[in-house]
Design a protein around this motif. Structure first.
Motif, PDB file in Angstrom:
ATOM      1  N   TRP A 103      15.178 -13.257 -36.018  1.00  0.00           N
ATOM      2  CA  TRP A 103      16.090 -12.293 -35.411  1.00  0.00           C
ATOM      3  C   TRP A 103      16.316 -12.602 -33.938  1.00  0.00           C
ATOM      4  O   TRP A 103      15.420 -13.079 -33.252  1.00  0.00           O
ATOM      5  N   LYS A 104      17.476 -12.284 -33.464  1.00  0.00           N
ATOM      6  CA  LYS A 104      17.784 -12.467 -32.047  1.00  0.00           C
ATOM      7  C   LYS A 104      17.234 -11.299 -31.245  1.00  0.00           C
ATOM      8  O   LYS A 104      17.391 -10.141 -31.621  1.00  0.00           O
ATOM      9  N   SER A 105      16.585 -11.594 -30.128  1.00  0.00           N
ATOM     10  CA  SER A 105      16.136 -10.552 -29.211  1.00  0.00           C
ATOM     11  C   SER A 105      17.371  -9.923 -28.568  1.00  0.00           C
ATOM     12  O   SER A 105      18.272 -10.625 -28.105  1.00  0.00           O
ATOM     13  N   ALA A 106      17.402  -8.606 -28.556  1.00  0.00           N
ATOM     14  CA  ALA A 106      18.625  -7.904 -28.151  1.00  0.00           C
ATOM     15  C   ALA A 106      18.999  -8.187 -26.704  1.00  0.00           C
ATOM     16  O   ALA A 106      18.146  -8.334 -25.830  1.00  0.00           O
ATOM     17  N   ASP A 107      20.300  -8.274 -26.464  1.00  0.00           N
ATOM     18  CA  ASP A 107      20.852  -8.350 -25.114  1.00  0.00           C
ATOM     19  C   ASP A 107      22.018  -7.371 -25.036  1.00  0.00           C
ATOM     20  O   ASP A 107      22.266  -6.597 -25.971  1.00  0.00           O
TER      21      ASP A 107
ATOM     22  N   ILE B 288      21.614 -27.116 -38.097  1.00  0.00           N
ATOM     23  CA  ILE B 288      22.092 -26.742 -36.765  1.00  0.00           C
ATOM     24  C   ILE B 288      21.140 -27.247 -35.695  1.00  0.00           C
ATOM     25  O   ILE B 288      21.552 -27.786 -34.673  1.00  0.00           O
ATOM     26  N   GLU B 289      19.849 -27.064 -35.922  1.00  0.00           N
ATOM     27  CA  GLU B 289      18.810 -27.526 -35.001  1.00  0.00           C
ATOM     28  C   GLU B 289      17.467 -27.468 -35.715  1.00  0.00           C
ATOM     29  O   GLU B 289      17.344 -26.898 -36.808  1.00  0.00           O
ATOM     30  N   ASP B 290      16.465 -28.066 -35.119  1.00  0.00           N
ATOM     31  CA  ASP B 290      15.124 -28.045 -35.694  1.00  0.00           C
ATOM     32  C   ASP B 290      14.514 -26.655 -35.590  1.00  0.00           C
ATOM     33  O   ASP B 290      14.801 -25.892 -34.662  1.00  0.00           O
ATOM     34  N   ALA B 291      13.634 -26.347 -36.561  1.00  0.00           N
ATOM     35  CA  ALA B 291      12.819 -25.143 -36.452  1.00  0.00           C
ATOM     36  C   ALA B 291      11.882 -25.305 -35.239  1.00  0.00           C
ATOM     37  O   ALA B 291      11.508 -26.435 -34.918  1.00  0.00           O
ATOM     38  N   PRO B 292      11.549 -24.246 -34.542  1.00  0.00           N
ATOM     39  CA  PRO B 292      11.780 -22.841 -34.900  1.00  0.00           C
ATOM     40  C   PRO B 292      13.109 -22.263 -34.421  1.00  0.00           C
ATOM     41  O   PRO B 292      13.331 -21.066 -34.581  1.00  0.00           O
ATOM     42  N   GLY B 293      13.980 -23.077 -33.841  1.00  0.00           N
ATOM     43  CA  GLY B 293      15.281 -22.573 -33.415  1.00  0.00           C
ATOM     44  C   GLY B 293      15.258 -21.950 -32.033  1.00  0.00           C
ATOM     45  O   GLY B 293      14.204 -21.669 -31.476  1.00  0.00           O
ATOM     46  N   ARG B 294      16.447 -21.707 -31.502  1.00  0.00           N
ATOM     47  CA  ARG B 294      16.520 -21.212 -30.122  1.00  0.00           C
ATOM     48  C   ARG B 294      16.424 -19.690 -30.023  1.00  0.00           C
ATOM     49  O   ARG B 294      16.067 -19.161 -28.974  1.00  0.00           O
ATOM     50  N   TYR B 295      16.759 -18.945 -31.117  1.00  0.00           N
ATOM     51  CA  TYR B 295      16.690 -17.485 -31.026  1.00  0.00           C
ATOM     52  C   TYR B 295      15.274 -17.015 -30.718  1.00  0.00           C
ATOM     53  O   TYR B 295      15.086 -16.048 -29.985  1.00  0.00           O
ATOM     54  N   VAL B 296      14.282 -17.677 -31.283  1.00  0.00           N
ATOM     55  CA  VAL B 296      12.901 -17.256 -31.079  1.00  0.00           C
ATOM     56  C   VAL B 296      12.426 -17.552 -29.662  1.00  0.00           C
ATOM     57  O   VAL B 296      11.418 -17.005 -29.198  1.00  0.00           O
ATOM     58  N   ARG B 297      13.156 -18.380 -28.946  1.00  0.00           N
ATOM     59  CA  ARG B 297      12.785 -18.733 -27.573  1.00  0.00           C
ATOM     60  C   ARG B 297      13.441 -17.825 -26.541  1.00  0.00           C
ATOM     61  O   ARG B 297      13.100 -17.879 -25.363  1.00  0.00           O
ATOM     62  N   GLN B 298      14.402 -17.021 -26.958  1.00  0.00           N
ATOM     63  CA  GLN B 298      15.166 -16.220 -26.002  1.00  0.00           C
ATOM     64  C   GLN B 298      14.367 -15.012 -25.543  1.00  0.00           C
ATOM     65  O   GLN B 298      13.684 -14.394 -26.350  1.00  0.00           O
TER      66      GLN B 298
END
Length: 591
Positions: A284-288, A581-591
């Motif tokens: 899930w994306k962290s809310a902004d 699209i990209e390697d796991a774990p993906g960029r959403y988890v880094r935001q």
């Protein structure tokens, strides 16, 4: 008096100079911190709290709502309290060391707490007063049960905060460490504390010890689908054959998904893939601020989107699902919506990890849900449109304040100890922001008003839902010591669905009860093949099994759909119709 003995007893000049420097350095650190904080604009929340504090009408309201006590009970308790105090002082005057309590308490493990009369008396006195205050709270009359529970919870937090172990001058271990290090522990601890104040969050572990994709969240995979709300990760197979029906995991969006993929030894993801499961994970994306209008319907639609995406990608009619915590609650709503729309066959099975749908027995977290707290959320998130994840982290810490707050105050602020590298605590501090519109509705509609179990009381995407229409086979996992989603609350799912269902009780709590790999050989779990109408009846006839429940779960999963297929083509991330699209774990988890 011997002049040489007197000379030895007096502090040396260099010692006096050193302690003067320690006090000066501490004062300098505090002044630098205050100057930095003063340069920042105070939050609206802080300004409102300060205004309220000086408002006489606020205190008049508080006094009017003061709880009432039974005078007879108070007199009896006071008599007992004074007698206990008298016994304690009589023993002290007689030179007796108070006896150790039969109840072990990790806060008072240092030998001095028992062997030294002053510290032993301090502990006994604190314990006596703490017990008295808690029993006094239990005698309150004239308020509803929830308000009484809130009062008891608040008193417990006050009692925990007041423990003599939490203060430098009354903790023998801190005094000893201060002498040994010549005060360096206090300076280091002050540095830790000021850093946490600046960050707005208590630190529990070494912040530099872990890196996503390097030593946590390392199971190989690719992001194969992305929306504004989530990324879908597909993990690389490790077996030649895999179950034909894939599995989608919906983790809670109040935390990062990698609680299920901490490292190779603890990873539920890696273990499941090694069992021959084609596994997809929602991140899930962290809310902004762009998610200001996000509501529950959007999360339900996202779950349906993930289900349809995987079905289309692998050309299969259905999928297995797992819903963890709040995403388990949402999965129940998703299943009810799909049943209402005649699409229930898209989900072959559903497993619920420590999830609730009926919030009648939802534990201490429910104590934080009232109109005042909802107004506070409005205040905090008025400008951004999302709730900073640090507020939720602080709430969860308060549920276990003795372990997650005061333990670290002593170890890291007073003793000045270094933070240990601990992946679970790193995850715990890796907070995510929450869409405020949905979060408020979640607290009000589910926790406060318990609408999900009322047929038709909640409408998703224009369709009223009814949990009784869920006929999908389900397995409910609950934690015996869970304080977030108590087992009694998780059990209630069994009362509201109509299909094949099984309940399983795991040892430990909300996290360790789930993340319990077989190789660890820890804890246990209970099963009961008989139909039972309550958790107590389930426990009474349950069989205990040692170790992890994961193998039992995978056997249950295979029974639902035993067919297998070759691990090739679209079963390999990026080789189907959806390119990586990209390697796991993906960029959403880094935001």
């Amino acid at each position: 008096m011997d002049m040489s003995a007197m000379s030895e007893a007096m502090p040396k000049l260099e010692d006096m100079q050193h302690w003067t420097w320690v006090m000066g350095r501490a004062q300098q650190m505090m002044m630098e911190h205050m100057a930095e904080m003063a340069s920042k604009q105070p939050s609206k929340m802080a300004a409102d709290a300060l205004t309220q504090f000086w408002d006489p009408s606020y205190w008049q309201e508080q006094m009017a709502n003061m709880p009432k006590f039974d005078p007879a009970q108070i007199f009896e308790m006071q008599s007992q309290f004074w007698q206990q105090g008298l016994n304690l002082w009589q023993g002290l005057l007689a030179g007796e060391v108070p006896k150790e309590s039969n109840k072990p308490d990790r806060r008072f493990q240092a030998d001095e707490w028992q062997s030294h009369p002053a510290f032993s008396t301090l502990v006994q006195g604190y314990t006596m007063i703490a017990d008295h205050l808690l029993r006094l709270t239990d005698t309150v009359d004239g308020i509803d049960p929830k308000a009484k529970a809130q009062l008891r919870f608040a008193m417990q937090n006050i009692v925990d905060a007041s423990a003599p172990s939490n203060f430098a001058l009354t903790n023998p271990a801190v005094i000893k460490k201060t002498i040994e290090t010549k005060g360096q522990n206090l300076l280091t601890g002050l540095e830790h504390m000021l850093r946490d104040i600046r960050n707005g969050q208590m630190t529990h572990t070494d912040p530099n010890a872990f890196e996503l994709g390097r030593n946590i969240a390392v199971t190989p995979g690719k992001v194969v689908h992305e929306t504004a709300l989530y990324q879908l990760i597909q993990y690389s197979p490790t077996t030649d054959k895999v179950l034909k029906t894939p599995l989608i995991i919906f983790p809670p969006w109040i935390n990062r998904f990698y609680i299920l993929d901490l490292n190779e030894k603890k990873s539920f993801v890696k273990w499941a893939v090694d069992q021959g499961i084609t596994l997809f994970m929602v991140s899930w994306k962290s809310a902004d601020s762009s998610m200001r209008e996000v509501i529950w319907d959007d999360y339900v639609r996202s779950q349906i989107d993930a289900i349809d995406t995987v079905r289309e990608l692998l050309k299969v009619p259905d999928v297995h699902t797992i819903g963890y915590c709040v995403s388990g609650t949402t999965l129940a709503a998703t299943l009810a919506l799909m049943a209402e729309r005649g699409q229930a066959e898209k989900v072959k099975s559903a497993t619920f990890f420590t999830a609730q749908v009926d919030f009648a027995h939802s534990g201490d977290l429910k104590l934080f849900i009232d109109d005042q707290q909802l107004k506070l959320i409005d205040t905090v998130a008025a400008d951004s449109g999302y709730l900073d994840g640090r507020y939720m982290a602080a709430t969860f810490n308060m549920l276990r304040g003795r372990d997650l707050i005061w333990n670290y105050v002593v170890n890291n602020y007073l003793l000045g100890e270094d933070y240990p590298p601990f992946d679970l605590l790193h995850w715990n501090g890796d907070t995510t922001n929450l869409p405020v519109k949905w979060h408020k509705a979640y607290l009000a509609d589910l926790y406060r008003d318990n609408k999900l179990v009322e047929p038709g009381a909640i409408t998703i995407d224009g369709t009223p839902i009814d949990l009784r229409k869920i006929t999908t086979p389900i397995l409910v996992q609950a934690g015996k010591e869970d304080h977030i989603a108590p087992a009694k609350s998780a059990w209630k799912i069994m009362d509201h669905v109509s299909g094949p269902k099984e309940f399983m009780l795991a040892g430990s709590g909300h996290i360790a009860g789930v993340v319990n790999p077989p190789a660890a050989k820890k804890y246990q779990y209970w099963t009961n093949p008989d139909e039972t109408g309550s958790l107590s009846a389930f426990i009474e006839g349950a069989e205990e099994h040692p170790g992890s429940w994961w193998p039992y779960w995978v056997q249950w999963l295979e029974k639902q759909a035993p067919a297998k297929t070759a691990a090739k083509g679209a079963r390999i991330p990026g080789e189907g119709d959806k390119p990586a699209i990209e390697d796991a774990p993906g960029r959403y988890v880094r935001q």
